[in-house]
Scaffold this motif. Structure first.
Motif, short mmCIF file in Angstrom:
data_model
loop_
_atom_site.label_atom_id
_atom_site.label_comp_id
_atom_site.label_asym_id
_atom_site.label_seq_id
_atom_site.Cartn_x
_atom_site.Cartn_y
_atom_site.Cartn_z
N SER A 42 34.65 52.50 55.02
CA SER A 42 33.56 53.26 55.62
C SER A 42 32.79 53.97 54.52
N GLY A 43 31.47 53.99 54.66
CA GLY A 43 30.64 54.64 53.66
C GLY A 43 30.27 53.75 52.49
N CYS A 44 30.62 52.45 52.54
CA CYS A 44 30.30 51.60 51.40
C CYS A 44 28.91 51.00 51.54
N GLY A 45 28.24 51.26 52.65
CA GLY A 45 26.86 50.81 52.79
C GLY A 45 26.69 49.53 53.58
N LYS A 46 27.76 49.04 54.21
CA LYS A 46 27.62 47.77 54.92
C LYS A 46 26.76 47.90 56.17
N SER A 47 26.95 48.98 56.92
CA SER A 47 26.12 49.16 58.11
C SER A 47 24.67 49.46 57.74
N VAL A 48 24.47 50.26 56.70
CA VAL A 48 23.10 50.59 56.28
C VAL A 48 22.37 49.33 55.85
N THR A 49 23.08 48.40 55.22
CA THR A 49 22.46 47.14 54.80
C THR A 49 21.90 46.38 56.00
N VAL A 50 22.70 46.23 57.05
CA VAL A 50 22.19 45.46 58.19
C VAL A 50 21.17 46.26 59.00
N GLN A 51 21.33 47.58 59.00
CA GLN A 51 20.32 48.38 59.70
C GLN A 51 18.98 48.29 58.97
N SER A 52 19.03 48.13 57.64
CA SER A 52 17.80 47.93 56.89
C SER A 52 17.17 46.59 57.26
N ILE A 53 18.00 45.57 57.44
CA ILE A 53 17.48 44.26 57.81
C ILE A 53 16.79 44.34 59.16
N MET A 54 17.37 45.11 60.07
CA MET A 54 16.77 45.28 61.40
C MET A 54 15.67 46.35 61.39
#
Lengths: 339, 324
Positions: A42-54
């Motif tokens: 958690s906190g490694c940026g994986k969710s932020v990466t896909v949220q950026s894509i969306m």
């Protein structure tokens, strides 16, 4: 052919404390009909990466600072919001982590499902309901006509996640992003959902990005894996490469710190000492240096560049430099675990 | 691990009433725990696994008497704890402690870490003054923190560190038995291994006995000597952890094991999976006979009529199924 290309993506959040560099310089691609897994803590940026894509990053405080996200050649970062709305749900479908909170509790499932269709395809209500029913059947929900009239609270967790998957697939998106789709579910339900996603990939040829922290989940579904740490990609490669020939010490750490159900010996787990870096003041060198058992002087001062190991496999680590000492991954080797 | 039985649970039942309607009459009950029995030996780790809602946490909380049992008994070192007075219970609690699931919610945010750990010492009058301070420092070091941390507040710590504080608190009274209620499920994978290793080391050093409640079977298999599998408030199978993996006998255990993904693409490719239909039935109105029959691929007529008892299939491998 690459369906999605992400190039040098950096996303930051501007808080009172300063700039949090959640994602910095991430590049990868997803081919048509391919399932790619993104793993990390958690906190490694994986969710932020896909949220950026969306383009779902709330602005302010968040902002895509840099980079390109090309979906079939179009750069999503520079697209006006109006155009982006035509892509969300239609070309990229997304399944969120928590099936309990991502459905609107005061609208029927039918209303929520047809909204997508009416918005994107402009078809009538009855036709839309028919199509929704068809998709509910496809994800294994029986008696869909009755189910469409029900509210989210009348569904169990696994059923709600099925509804979310059906909803994400309604407009036949080319890309399905699943952000920890099974984390909130029990293992027997998780097995059902994963079988379903595998089926869909084979039948509909949808590309999938699967985010998870469970290495077992990606091993079964994905053909390529991206390992993220501290907002950066530290290693990526085919599933075989990552599990059989991992090259980054963080990947080693991840593989060694989870117990395997099929290991017969009661071997000690090897934890990764310490905790993840503070992205408010990201370390100057390699983000993993502070926790890495093989860290050298250079690791603390200069970020490592990517070393290409084969066509698909690359890792960012100074140990891969020709002059570095030879350190290899050992311990969770299959033969050893079995003996 | 010795042969001395430290905890013996016999036919433990815990039902929660649902009050509803006119004058809040009790119309229905949630059958959370439906008659479980097991023995726990000194120095042993017994894993209690099952899906959410199977009653594993309720079982743990009832055994430590955070809930009163509806019926049945839990004999801790020979004495049934439900017969004890409040005062007697205090002394038992010194030997029996609990670690909670959520390290964010189980520490009082307005107390310093030193006081959180010291509270147990105060309540049981174990140490005061300088002795108390020294004991707190010692405990912090035991769990891999240091004495400086005593004056800080819980919000200054990460999840893994908070779980360490929770463990230090449980250790403060020198317990014999610790009930670990999903102690690692809220933590990241790399941190989980740190906590599990520490629990194992503490067991070796202090001779602790654990009742380890969790839903992650691969972690439970790693840490436990024996495993009990629960389904809808009943134990369906109980045996040593290696035996459970090698020879699962109950259809539910078989399905549960096959559902767990293994981090190895070659193994995943070859495995055949038993995918169960549907979800767990409601514990308010459980099915007749064997609770698992509604999802069981092998269910027969008799499964709906009589409830299978736990039977010994050799070497202490107990299974509750008509078909074995």
């Amino acid at each position: 052919m690459a369906l999605l290309e992400v190039e040098n993506l950096s996303t930051s959040f501007y808080t009172y404390a300063g700039e949090v560099q959640s994602v910095s310089g991430v590049s990868f691609h997803v081919d048509e009909g391919e399932a790619v897994g993104i793993v990390g803590e958690s906190g490694c940026g994986k969710s932020v990466t896909v949220q950026s894509i969306m383009r779902l990053i709330p602005n302010p405080p968040g902002k895509i600072k840099n980079g390109q996200i090309r979906l079939a050649g179009r750069d999503l970062v520079r697209l006006p919001e109006k155009e982006m709305q035509k892509i969300r749900g239609k070309e990229i479908g997304m399944i969120f982590q928590d099936p309990m909170t991502s459905l609107n509790p005061v609208l029927t499932i039918g209303r929520q499902m047809t909204e997508v269709l009416q918005h994107h395809e402009g078809i009538g209500k009855n036709e839309a309901l028919g199509r929704a029913a068809k998709y509910l059947t496809m994800v294994g929900i029986s008696n869909p006509e009755r189910r469409l009239k029900q509210y989210p609270h009348e569904f169990s967790g696994g059923m709600r996640q099925r509804v979310m998957i059906a909803m994400a697939l309604l407009c036949n998106p080319k890309l399905l992003i699943a952000d920890e789709p099974t984390t909130a579910l029990d293992v027997t339900i998780q097995a059902q959902i994963l079988e379903l996603m595998k089926d869909l990939k084979d039948k509909v040829n949808t590309s999938i990005i699967l985010i998870t922290h469970d290495l077992g989940v990606v091993a079964g579904l994905c053909s390529r894996i991206i390992v993220m740490y501290g907002g950066k990609i530290v290693e990526m490669g085919s599933t075989q490469d990552i599990f059989k020939d991992p090259r980054h010490p963080y990947t080693w750490g991840l593989l060694k710190s989870v117990p395997r159900l099929d290991a017969s010996k009661r071997s000690k787990l090897v934890p990764i000492v310490g905790s993840p870096p503070d992205l408010l003041n990201p370390p100057k060198g390699c983000g993993f240096a502070a926790r890495c058992p093989h860290a050298m002087k250079i690791c603390e001062t200069q970020p490592p560049a990517y070393t290409d190991l084969n066509e698909k496999h690359r890792a960012a680590c100074w140990l891969l430099h020709p002059d570095a000492p030879k350190v290899t991954f050992n311990g969770i080797d299959e033969k050893e675990a079995r003996s | 691990m010795s042969n001395e039985v430290i905890l013996e649970v016999n036919n433990l039942v815990k039902h929660f009433p649902i009050n509803e309607g006119f004058l809040s009459r009790e119309n229905k009950k949630v059958h959370a725990v439906n008659g479980i029995s097991f023995k726990l030996h000194q120095g042993e780790t017994l894993g209690l696994v099952g899906e959410s809602g199977c009653g594993k946490s309720t079982a743990g909380r009832t055994i430590i008497r955070l809930y009163e049992a509806t019926s049945g008994e839990a004999k801790f070192m020979g004495r049934n704890i439900y017969d004890l007075s409040k005062k007697e219970m205090m002394t038992v609690r010194r030997d029996m402690q609990m670690i909670f699931q959520d390290p964010y919610a189980s520490l009082n945010p307005r107390m310093t870490v030193g006081d959180i750990i010291g509270e147990a010492l105060d309540i049981h009058h174990l140490a005061s003054g300088q002795k108390r301070t020294n004991r707190i420092y010692e405990l912090l070091e035991t769990v891999g923190l240091n004495s400086e941390h005593a004056n800080r507040f819980p919000h200054e710590f990460s999840g893994g560190q908070r779980q360490r504080i929770g463990i230090a608190r449980a250790l403060a009274v020198n317990p014999k038995l610790i009930i670990c209620d999903e102690p690692i499920s809220a933590l990241d994978v790399s941190i989980q291994a740190q906590i599990v290793n520490m629990l194992e080391e503490l067991q070796e050093q202090l001779g602790l006995t654990y009742l380890f409640i969790a839903h992650d079977l691969s972690m439970v298999k790693h840490i436990s000597h024996r495993i009990a599998v629960m389904y809808l408030g009943r134990i369906v199978e109980i045996t040593t952890s290696q035996d459970l993996y090698d020879h699962p006998m109950h259809p539910y255990t078989q399905a549960l094991l096959s559902a767990i993904p293994i981090p190895d693409p070659d193994v995943e490719l070859k495995r055949s999976r038993i995918v169960l239909e549907g979800g767990v039935p409601s514990p308010i109105d459980p099915p007749s006979g064997c609770y698992f029959r509604t999802r069981c691929p092998k269910a027969q007529q008799q499964c709906a009529q009589t409830t299978p008892e736990l039977k010994d299939c050799g070497n202490g491998h107990l299974v509750a199924c008509h078909l074995v």
